[in-house]
Design an enzyme around this catalytic site. Sequence first.
Site, mmCIF file in Angstrom:
data_model
loop_
_atom_site.group_PDB
_atom_site.id
_atom_site.type_symbol
_atom_site.label_atom_id
_atom_site.label_comp_id
_atom_site.label_asym_id
_atom_site.label_seq_id
_atom_site.Cartn_x
_atom_site.Cartn_y
_atom_site.Cartn_z
ATOM 1 N N GLY A 1 0.803 -1.197 0.000
ATOM 2 C CA GLY A 1 0.000 0.000 0.000
ATOM 3 C C GLY A 1 0.844 1.258 0.000
ATOM 4 O O GLY A 1 2.028 1.241 -0.345
ATOM 5 N N CYS A 2 0.245 2.367 0.423
ATOM 6 C CA CYS A 2 0.864 3.680 0.270
ATOM 7 C C CYS A 2 2.178 3.831 1.036
ATOM 8 O O CYS A 2 3.055 4.588 0.626
ATOM 9 C CB CYS A 2 -0.116 4.758 0.712
ATOM 10 N N TYR A 3 2.328 3.136 2.160
ATOM 11 C CA TYR A 3 3.564 3.329 2.934
ATOM 12 C C TYR A 3 4.757 2.579 2.351
ATOM 13 O O TYR A 3 5.876 2.679 2.860
ATOM 14 C CB TYR A 3 3.368 2.979 4.410
ATOM 15 N N ALA A 4 4.551 1.827 1.258
ATOM 16 C CA ALA A 4 5.668 1.107 0.636
ATOM 17 C C ALA A 4 6.733 2.055 0.098
ATOM 18 O O ALA A 4 7.886 1.651 -0.082
ATOM 19 C CB ALA A 4 5.164 0.201 -0.483
ATOM 20 N N PHE B 1 1.114 6.222 5.380
ATOM 21 C CA PHE B 1 0.115 5.392 6.045
ATOM 22 C C PHE B 1 -0.483 4.413 5.051
ATOM 23 O O PHE B 1 -0.562 4.678 3.853
ATOM 24 C CB PHE B 1 -0.975 6.276 6.638
#
Length: 356
Positions: free
Chosen positions: A149-152, A337
């Site tokens: 997801g976005c925190y990658a 996040f």
Amino acid sequence: MSGKTEPCVPRITAISTAVPDCDVHDRYTEWAARQLHDDRRAKLFRRMESRGGISHRYSVLSGNDAALDFGGFYMTGKEPGTAARMQRYAASAPDLAMKAIAGLPPTDGVTHIVTASCTGFIAPGLDQLIARRLGLPASVERVSIGFMGCYAGVTLLRTAGHIVRSDPTAKVLAVSVELCSLHLQETDDIESLLAMGQFADGAAAALVSAAGEGLSLGSGLSLALEESDELITWTIGDSGFAMHLSGEVPGRLAEALDADATRNAILGEEAPAAWAVHPGGRSVLDAVERGLPLPPGALDASRSVLDEFGNMSSATVLFVLERLARERPESGIALAFGPGLAMEGLRFGWVGDDAV
């Protein structure tokens, strides 16, 4: 007996970003409003969408597909299946990644490639395809980060930093590419339509090494909220990847950041000069500002990226860092996040050629 060897300082020496050519933000708004089949609810959706802090979002779809009109990718009488979406990903993701890489200095001497993407799967993977297109030796080491997801995006940079710490001679190419526009879902749920209305396509690339001036990659931070499994989910179905983003996320995030233990873990002893917060939406940025709390203007770079490009999942935080790097901040914290609700972060700060 020899003394201890001091660890090197990994740093981002260059960042480059890229988006596709087609702006689909306004087209999406009309497509989504048509799903509601009720003028009152459609007007409510448009009003809420206009307050999202986004002016533009770009997609690898083009022509009639990007117009979200009849006969296009999403308008054939049935939703495109996961296989069709992955075919589009395989055709477009490597090209967009190479577009971002083209903005970097020469990649001669790259020893490692780290890629991050959660919007598609292909094998051979992006890591191999990028290495071949760049003409890198077969011996280049590769790591692929997927479906976080976005925190990658933060995990991508932390991984590149760890590689350089373990091998100070390493030159790491870190690449994130996300094609969120391939996963639109037909629905009459306003909350879901608003969530999809934040996402866009984009790619970012960075060179990380132990030499040269740039943004240092310091200590990391990982946190996950208890009992938050259902707040953000990313599920593979027969018609692509379905995102669920609960309306509770901003409130829960602000509450978590306001806790003394969390705030102390993030801030440390001294507040940073710069913030690279993943713009997961205007309400998410507002929650971070409120929860930490931050001074006015602290998230200007994040808000600007959100306005100009939308939320490009893992690539987005690199867009923010690219802007902050121009200011050469003495210190900074990057936060992103994702599913759970979980947070990944790292400390950064400008270092010169002589930093070791």
